[in-house]
Write a protein that holds these residues in place. Structure first.
Motif, PDB file in Angstrom:
ATOM      1  N   GLY A 172       6.303  -9.634  45.007  1.00 26.80           N
ATOM      2  CA  GLY A 172       7.944 -10.053  44.686  1.00 26.80           C
ATOM      3  C   GLY A 172       8.613 -10.050  45.816  1.00 26.80           C
ATOM      4  O   GLY A 172       7.902  -9.973  46.972  1.00 26.80           O
ATOM      5  N   VAL A 173      10.005 -10.066  45.920  1.00 31.43           N
ATOM      6  CA  VAL A 173      10.657 -10.161  47.042  1.00 31.43           C
ATOM      7  C   VAL A 173      11.968  -9.026  47.113  1.00 31.43           C
ATOM      8  O   VAL A 173      12.288  -8.884  45.777  1.00 31.43           O
ATOM      9  N   CYS A 174      12.237  -8.354  48.124  1.00 32.24           N
ATOM     10  CA  CYS A 174      13.282  -7.649  47.943  1.00 32.24           C
ATOM     11  C   CYS A 174      14.400  -8.149  48.953  1.00 32.24           C
ATOM     12  O   CYS A 174      14.112  -8.612  50.031  1.00 32.24           O
ATOM     13  N   LEU A 175      15.430  -8.465  48.375  1.00 32.67           N
ATOM     14  CA  LEU A 175      16.538  -9.024  49.093  1.00 32.67           C
ATOM     15  C   LEU A 175      17.649  -8.050  49.570  1.00 32.67           C
ATOM     16  O   LEU A 175      18.128  -7.293  48.947  1.00 32.67           O
ATOM     17  N   ASP A 176      17.702  -8.315  51.119  1.00 28.85           N
ATOM     18  CA  ASP A 176      18.573  -7.053  51.764  1.00 28.85           C
ATOM     19  C   ASP A 176      19.734  -8.005  52.048  1.00 28.85           C
ATOM     20  O   ASP A 176      19.799  -8.970  52.685  1.00 28.85           O
ATOM     21  N   THR A 177      20.845  -7.397  51.492  1.00 29.58           N
ATOM     22  CA  THR A 177      22.359  -8.049  51.752  1.00 29.58           C
ATOM     23  C   THR A 177      22.575  -8.264  53.029  1.00 29.58           C
ATOM     24  O   THR A 177      23.247  -9.324  53.566  1.00 29.58           O
ATOM     25  N   CYS A 178      22.513  -7.305  53.798  1.00 30.79           N
ATOM     26  CA  CYS A 178      22.806  -7.326  55.299  1.00 30.79           C
ATOM     27  C   CYS A 178      21.830  -8.459  55.999  1.00 30.79           C
ATOM     28  O   CYS A 178      22.447  -9.241  56.970  1.00 30.79           O
ATOM     29  N   HIS A 179      20.559  -8.502  55.711  1.00 29.63           N
ATOM     30  CA  HIS A 179      19.694  -9.369  56.393  1.00 29.63           C
ATOM     31  C   HIS A 179      19.968 -10.850  56.005  1.00 29.63           C
ATOM     32  O   HIS A 179      20.036 -11.781  56.828  1.00 29.63           O
ATOM     33  N   VAL A 180      19.995 -11.174  54.649  1.00 23.78           N
ATOM     34  CA  VAL A 180      20.490 -12.392  54.404  1.00 23.78           C
ATOM     35  C   VAL A 180      21.812 -13.001  55.024  1.00 23.78           C
ATOM     36  O   VAL A 180      21.964 -14.080  55.413  1.00 23.78           O
ATOM     37  N   TRP A 181      22.849 -11.987  54.937  1.00 18.10           N
ATOM     38  CA  TRP A 181      24.010 -12.482  55.744  1.00 18.10           C
ATOM     39  C   TRP A 181      23.866 -12.603  57.074  1.00 18.10           C
ATOM     40  O   TRP A 181      24.224 -13.483  57.581  1.00 18.10           O
ATOM     41  N   ASP A 182      23.262 -11.554  57.963  1.00 20.66           N
ATOM     42  CA  ASP A 182      22.961 -12.025  59.242  1.00 20.66           C
ATOM     43  C   ASP A 182      22.021 -13.230  59.561  1.00 20.66           C
ATOM     44  O   ASP A 182      22.173 -13.636  60.395  1.00 20.66           O
ATOM     45  N   GLY A 183      21.152 -13.480  58.378  1.00 26.08           N
ATOM     46  CA  GLY A 183      20.531 -14.752  58.626  1.00 26.08           C
ATOM     47  C   GLY A 183      20.938 -15.836  58.400  1.00 26.08           C
ATOM     48  O   GLY A 183      20.517 -17.037  58.362  1.00 26.08           O
ATOM     49  N   GLY A 184      22.296 -15.809  57.821  1.00 31.88           N
ATOM     50  CA  GLY A 184      23.001 -17.050  57.624  1.00 31.88           C
ATOM     51  C   GLY A 184      23.359 -17.487  56.245  1.00 31.88           C
ATOM     52  O   GLY A 184      23.793 -18.723  56.095  1.00 31.88           O
ATOM     53  N   TYR A 185      22.744 -16.728  55.170  1.00 30.20           N
ATOM     54  CA  TYR A 185      23.340 -17.104  53.638  1.00 30.20           C
ATOM     55  C   TYR A 185      24.358 -16.550  53.511  1.00 30.20           C
ATOM     56  O   TYR A 185      24.443 -15.190  53.561  1.00 30.20           O
ATOM     57  N   ASP A 186      25.331 -17.077  53.039  1.00 26.88           N
ATOM     58  CA  ASP A 186      26.896 -16.788  52.773  1.00 26.88           C
ATOM     59  C   ASP A 186      27.274 -16.027  51.292  1.00 26.88           C
ATOM     60  O   ASP A 186      27.541 -16.710  50.323  1.00 26.88           O
ATOM     61  N   ILE A 187      26.698 -14.811  51.236  1.00 26.46           N
ATOM     62  CA  ILE A 187      26.825 -14.088  49.696  1.00 26.46           C
ATOM     63  C   ILE A 187      28.392 -13.701  49.833  1.00 26.46           C
ATOM     64  O   ILE A 187      28.386 -13.245  48.742  1.00 26.46           O
ATOM     65  N   VAL A 188      29.030 -13.854  50.663  1.00 20.52           N
ATOM     66  CA  VAL A 188      30.515 -13.566  50.394  1.00 20.52           C
ATOM     67  C   VAL A 188      31.199 -14.595  49.865  1.00 20.52           C
ATOM     68  O   VAL A 188      32.037 -14.393  48.689  1.00 20.52           O
ATOM     69  N   ASN A 189      31.154 -15.837  50.269  1.00 21.08           N
ATOM     70  CA  ASN A 189      31.809 -17.078  49.665  1.00 21.08           C
ATOM     71  C   ASN A 189      31.163 -17.960  48.852  1.00 21.08           C
ATOM     72  O   ASN A 189      31.842 -18.869  48.199  1.00 21.08           O
ATOM     73  N   ASP A 190      29.620 -17.729  48.759  1.00 20.81           N
ATOM     74  CA  ASP A 190      29.045 -18.683  47.935  1.00 20.81           C
ATOM     75  C   ASP A 190      27.858 -17.869  47.459  1.00 20.81           C
ATOM     76  O   ASP A 190      26.745 -18.412  47.517  1.00 20.81           O
ATOM     77  N   LEU A 191      28.072 -16.870  46.600  1.00 23.74           N
ATOM     78  CA  LEU A 191      27.066 -15.953  46.064  1.00 23.74           C
ATOM     79  C   LEU A 191      26.339 -16.704  45.199  1.00 23.74           C
ATOM     80  O   LEU A 191      25.112 -16.783  45.163  1.00 23.74           O
ATOM     81  N   ASP A 192      26.779 -17.619  44.394  1.00 20.22           N
ATOM     82  CA  ASP A 192      26.248 -18.330  43.253  1.00 20.22           C
ATOM     83  C   ASP A 192      25.077 -19.413  43.823  1.00 20.22           C
ATOM     84  O   ASP A 192      23.951 -19.671  43.483  1.00 20.22           O
ATOM     85  N   GLY A 193      25.838 -19.954  45.059  1.00 20.18           N
ATOM     86  CA  GLY A 193      24.941 -21.049  45.706  1.00 20.18           C
ATOM     87  C   GLY A 193      23.824 -20.466  46.307  1.00 20.18           C
ATOM     88  O   GLY A 193      22.751 -21.113  46.046  1.00 20.18           O
ATOM     89  N   VAL A 194      23.770 -19.162  47.084  1.00 19.76           N
ATOM     90  CA  VAL A 194      22.668 -18.742  47.597  1.00 19.76           C
ATOM     91  C   VAL A 194      21.376 -18.146  46.546  1.00 19.76           C
ATOM     92  O   VAL A 194      20.432 -18.428  46.671  1.00 19.76           O
ATOM     93  N   LEU A 195      22.291 -17.710  45.341  1.00 24.56           N
ATOM     94  CA  LEU A 195      20.940 -17.143  44.191  1.00 24.56           C
ATOM     95  C   LEU A 195      20.217 -18.488  43.937  1.00 24.56           C
ATOM     96  O   LEU A 195      19.208 -18.628  43.375  1.00 24.56           O
ATOM     97  N   HIS A 196      21.164 -19.803  43.571  1.00 26.55           N
ATOM     98  CA  HIS A 196      20.618 -21.077  43.101  1.00 26.55           C
ATOM     99  C   HIS A 196      19.685 -21.404  44.237  1.00 26.55           C
ATOM    100  O   HIS A 196      18.513 -21.770  43.531  1.00 26.55           O
ATOM    101  N   HIS A 197      19.944 -21.331  45.255  1.00 28.20           N
ATOM    102  CA  HIS A 197      19.043 -21.785  46.307  1.00 28.20           C
ATOM    103  C   HIS A 197      17.656 -20.803  46.287  1.00 28.20           C
ATOM    104  O   HIS A 197      16.478 -21.485  46.532  1.00 28.20           O
ATOM    105  N   PHE A 198      17.659 -19.586  46.168  1.00 27.82           N
ATOM    106  CA  PHE A 198      16.658 -18.696  46.242  1.00 27.82           C
ATOM    107  C   PHE A 198      15.912 -18.926  44.929  1.00 27.82           C
ATOM    108  O   PHE A 198      14.668 -19.062  44.911  1.00 27.82           O
ATOM    109  N   ASP A 199      16.442 -19.226  43.579  1.00 31.99           N
ATOM    110  CA  ASP A 199      15.765 -19.640  42.569  1.00 31.99           C
ATOM    111  C   ASP A 199      14.956 -21.019  42.598  1.00 31.99           C
ATOM    112  O   ASP A 199      13.855 -20.821  42.193  1.00 31.99           O
TER     113      ASP A 199
END
Length: 274
Positions: A172-199
């Protein structure tokens, strides 16, 4: 009820970790399997484990998360270091059989100039050399910030690893909020978009745990510096949206913020009141 805990010291044993979790109103926790900057591990204490399992059942402590040492690098250019990573993880998974049905998280590793493709293949080779149907632990790839030559900043890289693991039903996968943010995934302004992409790339069914951390760095910094909840660039409100999101709220959350137990207790209250 929100399943949330923090990273606890394993030095005193499983029962002590369970009691520390209970003391701060956590109902799960994470711990290092061994010295996080080395490879030495304490001998297992079966009696302590049995006492913990009873305590966990009586106090509704849910799925716990073991974390591999940082020194484990499955895609090192040094064959000896790759062998050490394999042997360490195999030993960890054997030790996890004392507490079956939980999860084991690791950083995929750094390819140190060999290229992402080579790194991905080495990681998959290691997992294929370790995993057997007899293990009762879910092995989690952690999302990374992308500093240096880390593998796992992009969701696509994690998917490539999963696709090459023969027994990937144990993965499986463990999502780290700091890591994905630092990695360039905008979980602040586009959480739904990030989750859709992950899916789309990995599948939300593969998401088994979340490291809940704020970040000392702006979006896309690729630096991996955790901050206390509300004291970083992600912010408390965005992290509250994560723990209450319909597709995430049933997952276990693990705080890795720079805190002591009292600080963790305050963050757990903050997230439970989201």
């Amino acid at each position: 009820m929100l399943t949330i805990g923090c990273h606890l010291s394993s030095a005193k044993g499983y029962l002590a970790m369970g009691k520390d979790a209970k003391a701060i109103d956590a109902n799960t926790f994470q711990f290092f399997t061994r010295n996080p900057r080395g490879t030495k591990a304490k001998a297992m204490n079966p009696a302590d484990v049995e006492r913990f399992l009873l305590f966990a059942e009586e106090n509704a402590i849910g799925r716990i998360l073991a974390h591999a040492p940082y020194t484990l690098n499955a895609c090192s250019a040094d064959e000896n270091l790759r062998t050490l990573a394999r042997d360490t993880m195999k030993d960890d998974l054997m030790r996890m059989e004392y507490t079956p049905g939980n999860s084991y998280n690791f950083h995929p590793g750094s390819h140190v100039g060999q290229g992402v493709e080579t790194g991905i293949q080495f990681i998959a080779d290691m997992l294929n050399g370790i995993l057997t149907p007899e293990f009762h632990t879910t092995v989690l790839l952690e999302t990374m910030a992308g500093k240096g030559s880390e593998v796992g900043r992009e969701f696509e890289e994690l998917r490539e690893i999963l696709d090459r693991v023969e027994l990937n039903q144990q993965m499986g996968v463990c999502l780290d909020t700091c890591h994905v943010w630092d990695g360039g995934y905008d979980i602040v302004n586009d959480l739904d978009g990030v989750l859709h992409h992950f899916d789309e790339v990995i599948g939300l069914s593969r998401l088994k745990a979340i490291h809940l951390n704020d970040s000392q760095n702006p979006l896309g910094a690729h630096k991996d510096r955790h901050a206390k909840i509300g004291e970083g660039y992600i912010g408390a409100e965005a992290l509250k949206r994560i723990v209450t999101h319909p597709v995430l709220k049933e997952l276990p959350f693990y705080l890795e913020t720079p805190n002591d137990l009292s600080g963790y207790a305050k963050e757990i209250v903050m997230m439970r009141n989201a």
